[in-house]
Design a protein around this motif. Structure first.
Motif, mmCIF file in Angstrom:
data_model
loop_
_atom_site.group_PDB
_atom_site.id
_atom_site.type_symbol
_atom_site.label_atom_id
_atom_site.label_comp_id
_atom_site.label_asym_id
_atom_site.label_seq_id
_atom_site.Cartn_x
_atom_site.Cartn_y
_atom_site.Cartn_z
ATOM 1 N N SER A 179 -7.592 14.421 8.361
ATOM 2 C CA SER A 179 -7.909 14.934 7.022
ATOM 3 C C SER A 179 -7.729 16.440 6.970
ATOM 4 C CB SER A 179 -9.348 14.602 6.635
ATOM 5 O OG SER A 179 -9.643 13.282 6.926
ATOM 6 N N ALA A 180 -8.157 17.106 8.041
ATOM 7 C CA ALA A 180 -8.055 18.564 8.049
ATOM 8 C C ALA A 180 -6.594 18.993 7.993
ATOM 9 C CB ALA A 180 -8.733 19.124 9.293
ATOM 10 N N THR B 123 -0.080 13.407 -0.997
ATOM 11 C CA THR B 123 -0.599 12.038 -1.019
ATOM 12 C C THR B 123 -0.278 11.296 0.271
ATOM 13 O OG1 THR B 123 -0.210 12.044 -3.383
ATOM 14 C CG2 THR B 123 -0.633 9.926 -2.368
ATOM 15 N N LEU C 74 1.119 12.457 -9.201
ATOM 16 C CA LEU C 74 0.566 13.800 -8.981
ATOM 17 C C LEU C 74 1.656 14.844 -9.179
ATOM 18 C CD1 LEU C 74 -1.695 15.689 -7.987
ATOM 19 C CD2 LEU C 74 -0.994 15.187 -5.651
ATOM 20 N N ASN D 102 1.518 7.066 -6.450
ATOM 21 C CA ASN D 102 0.469 8.085 -6.616
ATOM 22 C C ASN D 102 1.020 9.488 -6.407
ATOM 23 O OD1 ASN D 102 -1.595 6.293 -7.180
ATOM 24 N ND2 ASN D 102 -2.125 6.008 -5.033
ATOM 25 N N THR E 185 -9.882 10.648 12.106
ATOM 26 C CA THR E 185 -10.184 10.786 10.680
ATOM 27 C C THR E 185 -10.386 12.244 10.315
ATOM 28 O OG1 THR E 185 -11.283 8.665 10.804
ATOM 29 C CG2 THR E 185 -11.684 9.964 8.844
ATOM 30 N N SER E 186 -11.209 12.966 11.112
ATOM 31 C CA SER E 186 -11.505 14.335 10.681
ATOM 32 C C SER E 186 -10.333 15.266 10.957
ATOM 33 C CB SER E 186 -12.804 14.832 11.325
ATOM 34 O OG SER E 186 -12.614 15.007 12.695
ATOM 35 N N GLY F 154 -2.048 12.695 3.420
ATOM 36 C CA GLY F 154 -3.458 12.320 3.507
ATOM 37 C C GLY F 154 -3.644 10.899 4.000
ATOM 38 N N VAL F 155 -2.695 10.020 3.706
ATOM 39 C CA VAL F 155 -2.822 8.616 4.125
ATOM 40 C C VAL F 155 -2.277 8.404 5.533
ATOM 41 C CG1 VAL F 155 -2.199 6.258 3.552
ATOM 42 C CG2 VAL F 155 -2.525 7.922 1.743
ATOM 43 N N LEU G 102 0.832 -1.196 0.000
ATOM 44 C CA LEU G 102 0.000 0.000 0.000
ATOM 45 C C LEU G 102 0.874 1.255 0.000
ATOM 46 C CD1 LEU G 102 -2.772 1.313 0.138
ATOM 47 C CD2 LEU G 102 -2.763 1.001 2.597
ATOM 48 N N GLN H 137 1.079 4.196 -2.759
ATOM 49 C CA GLN H 137 0.858 5.615 -2.442
ATOM 50 C C GLN H 137 2.031 6.473 -2.895
ATOM 51 O OE1 GLN H 137 -1.939 6.272 -1.942
ATOM 52 N NE2 GLN H 137 -3.000 5.212 -0.287
#
Lengths: 306, 383
Positions: free
Chosen positions: A279-280, A255, A16, A12, A275-276, A258-259, A5, A9
């Motif tokens: 992400s923020a 990338t 990008l 990825n 999670t929130s 974010g992971v 994984l 990533q």
């Protein structure tokens, strides 16, 4: 998190990054050579994507679509350089920002006028679709690998152009001393048009390449434009090498941040908050990176001038 | 980007005499604030076209519609609402697509005694404590379609869902709505950036998660990007989502990548009732494209208003409110009635994306929830 994984990533992030580089290369050249802030660069990205979608829809050929994206965006770039941008070189940055912002509005509504308000269809050609298995058992979309390849090829091409060709010498000279190369007999206004069209063409190509896996719609260029500005500020204005390193840094940070950040937060808090909050924070990460780079090197990583 | 102002004096009845005598009595002026430019313009255009089609079909010369573009910006929407209320003197406001704009405009408009009929946005705050006698939602409460997706996941036997939505209020509501009905486990939950266009990282996590199903709420262009990239990634876990990523305007841009995907909606073009059949036909004849759920919502909103105008005069607010509450109009959704909080009680269907000739569209394959209201009605004290 498994190594597979993580490797996926990283790919990825690189993908990008190289697409951001293709977008940012033109922006940094235009800023470096002409001293112009071009907010309409994102519109040229959109022009490329729409031209590709229209040509792919009419002919069914993806290669033809890419060529026409490059040509349409370069032509649009040359046109606005001659009609509008040329009058802005001597003005201050605020005038440039205002005028090129107006161009964004004109391009957006013009595109809507021609193509309508609904997103257009542009897809990956069959021979590039689907995943391939890489060594180590990583399943990765072939198209994204192709994007990495094209991006790196463009980077190599630009290095050769800038460092080995006559045009490259003129561009580098233009960055250092505009008056002097004009005095030496180089047609500076023609050089500016060529540089602007080159940057525009690359933005259009990026738009077509990325448009195939995203949504071809009015306003698609502006979010990318913001990232491209972050890239050239980190890399140092006017430097192609800086743009490449900056783009890869931004791509990987965005990338992987974010992971990994939500996973990191899970060590301290409950999953929902992790999670929130993760992400923020992840969405802020590239701007934090930019701030750190600017504190450490105020002209960016490879910037020559303040 | 010049805001367009279209004034419609809908078809003249062509009758002298009686009609002439009451040209002013009972005339209703509607202010439509909707998104007609920028990335989300497709939705606003569909709502507008659906609304104007109903107005045209009614041939009602008592309806005057003023249309303005909010550019998807809350500050502009508020300015337009002020202008429409204060200088245009409209009686009814409608048209807003996005929940954040709705929250900026609706509380102020109803406080000034104007009716607001929502053809789309249904934020939970206005369905619960913030409800108002003058505010009616003709589409759905925001949670509804996500709840239906959760209910569908149960009936499909999914036990391990991976769920994702953008990190903003409607996105968080979507995940909450899904989880409120879904009974299985979650193998992962992600909040993505609003306006994100690349989902490679999320798709890699879905692949690694071992999920048996994916629920996503990614409206507009975000959904197009996600579906195309998902189809290309080789991950073949079944996907379910609300209709917002599968409306008629978007499907053509997604293409084959959407085929077979299951989504939930309160409306579909193949819903079998006479109003809907006539609506789909006349919309196609008028505009040359298939209607989306947004167009059906605009159409229903106008018909609700027209039905109330037949029963009561807008100058008598209490009577007009009662007439609206009756919802005595032929809805494209078939049965339609209002809950105590002025939000719909309706069936929500499960649709599947199919291809008809060259056109991608949806087909109903079942009903997810019957006579479904919303969870916020209990908190609403109309006053």
């Amino acid at each position: 998190m498994s190594p597979i994984l993580l490797a996926e990533q990283i790919l990825n992030g690189v993908q990008l990054g190289v697409m951001l580089f293709v977008m940012a290369a033109g922006l940094t050249l235009v800023f470096g050579v002409m001293g112009l802030i071009n907010l309409a660069h994102g519109s040229l990205f959109m022009v490329g994507a729409f031209a590709a979608a229209a040509v792919a829809g009419a002919t069914g050929s993806f290669m033809l679509a890419l060529v026409s994206a490059l040509a349409a965006a370069a032509a649009a770039g040359a046109l606005i350089e001659v009609l509008v941008i040329r009058r802005l070189y001597a003005r201050d940055h605020l005038d440039q920002v205002l005028a090129t912002f107006a161009l964004i509005l004109i391009f957006s509504e013009g595109t809507r006028w021609i193509f309508g308000s609904f997103p257009l269809y542009l897809n990956i050609p069959d021979y590039l679709s689907g995943p391939v298995t890489l060594p180590g058992g990583i399943q990765y979309p072939l198209y994204r690998l192709t994007l990495i390849g094209i991006g790196l090829a463009i980077a190599a091409g630009l290095f050769v152009l800038i460092s080995k060709t006559r045009l490259g010498i003129q561009i580098r000279a233009g960055e250092n001393d505009r008056e002097m190369i004009a005095a030496l007999g180089v047609d500076i206004s023609k050089l500016y048009t060529i540089v602007f069209a080159l940057g525009a063409g690359l933005a259009g190509l990026a738009g077509a390449l990325v448009g195939a896996i995203q949504s071809v719609q009015v306003g698609m260029g502006e979010p990318v434009l913001i990232l491209a500005f972050v890239v050239i500020v980190i890399g140092g204005i006017g430097s192609i090498k800086g743009a490449l390193i900056g783009a890869l840094l931004v791509g990987l940070t965005d990338t992987l941040g974010g992971v990994l950040l939500p996973h990191l937060f899970k060590l301290f808090t409950d999953p929902a908050t992790a999670t929130s909050a993760g992400s923020a924070l992840a969405s802020m990460l590239i701007y934090i990176l930019m701030a750190v780079v600017l504190i450490w090197k105020p002209t960016g990583l490879f910037g020559a001038r303040a | 980007m010049t805001p367009r102002t279209l004034a419609l004096a809908a078809c003249i009845a062509g009758l002298a005499g009686g009609a002439f005598a009451d040209t002013h009595a009972g005339k209703v002026k509607v202010g439509m604030i909707t998104t007609l430019s920028g990335g989300g313009a497709g939705l606003g255009i569909d709502v507008r076209d659906g609304f104007m089609l109903a107005a045209k079909q009614a041939g009602n010369d008592k309806l005057e519609v003023i249309i303005e573009d909010d550019q998807r910006k809350p500050d502009i929407a508020v300015q337009l609402a002020d202008k429409m209320i204060q200088s245009e003197k409209v009686d009814v406001l409608t048209g807003i697509i996005w929940s954040n704009l709705a929250m900026a405009v609706i509380p102020g408009a109803v406080a000034q005694g104007k009716f607001y009929l929502s053809p789309n946005a249904g934020p939970s705050a206005l369905a619960g404590r913030g409800c108002s006698p003058l505010y009616f939602n003709v589409a759905w409460q925001n949670d509804n379609l996500h709840e239906a997706a959760g209910a569908y996941a149960n009936s499909a036997g999914y036990k391990n869902s991976f769920i994702l939505a953008p990190n903003y209020p409607a996105g968080q509501d979507a995940l909450t709505g899904y989880k409120s009905q879904y009974e299985g486990e979650l193998s992962g939950e992600l909040l993505t950036a609003l306006g994100q266009t690349d989902y490679a990282s999320e798709i890699a996590q879905i692949r690694a998660s071992g999920a048996d199903s994916v629920f996503f709420f990614l409206p507009g262009g975000m959904g197009i990007s996600f579906l195309k990239q998902y189809a290309d990634s080789g991950v073949d876990i079944p996907v379910v989502g609300p209709a917002f990523s599968f409306d008629q305007g978007i499907l053509q841009a997604v293409g084959d990548a959407a085929l077979g995907v299951v989504n939930t909606s309160q409306w579909s073009k193949d819903l079998d009732n006479p109003t809907n059949t006539a609506f789909v036909e006349s919309f196609q004849a008028e505009y040359g494209r298939l209607p989306s759920l947004y167009a059906s919502q605009g159409f229903d909103t106008a018909n609700l208003l027209l039905s109330a105008m037949d029963k009561a005069d807008i100058s008598d607010a209490d009577a007009f409110q009662a007439a609206l509450e009756e919802a005595d109009f032929a809805s494209t959704r078939g049965e339609f009635k209002f809950n105590t909080n002025h939000h719909p009680i309706q069936d929500i269907y499960v649709r599947e994306v199919i291809r008809e000739g060259d056109v991608y569209t949806n087909k109903i394959i079942g009903t997810a929830l019957e006579d479904h209201g919303d969870a916020h009605a209990a908190e609403c004290q109309m006053q």
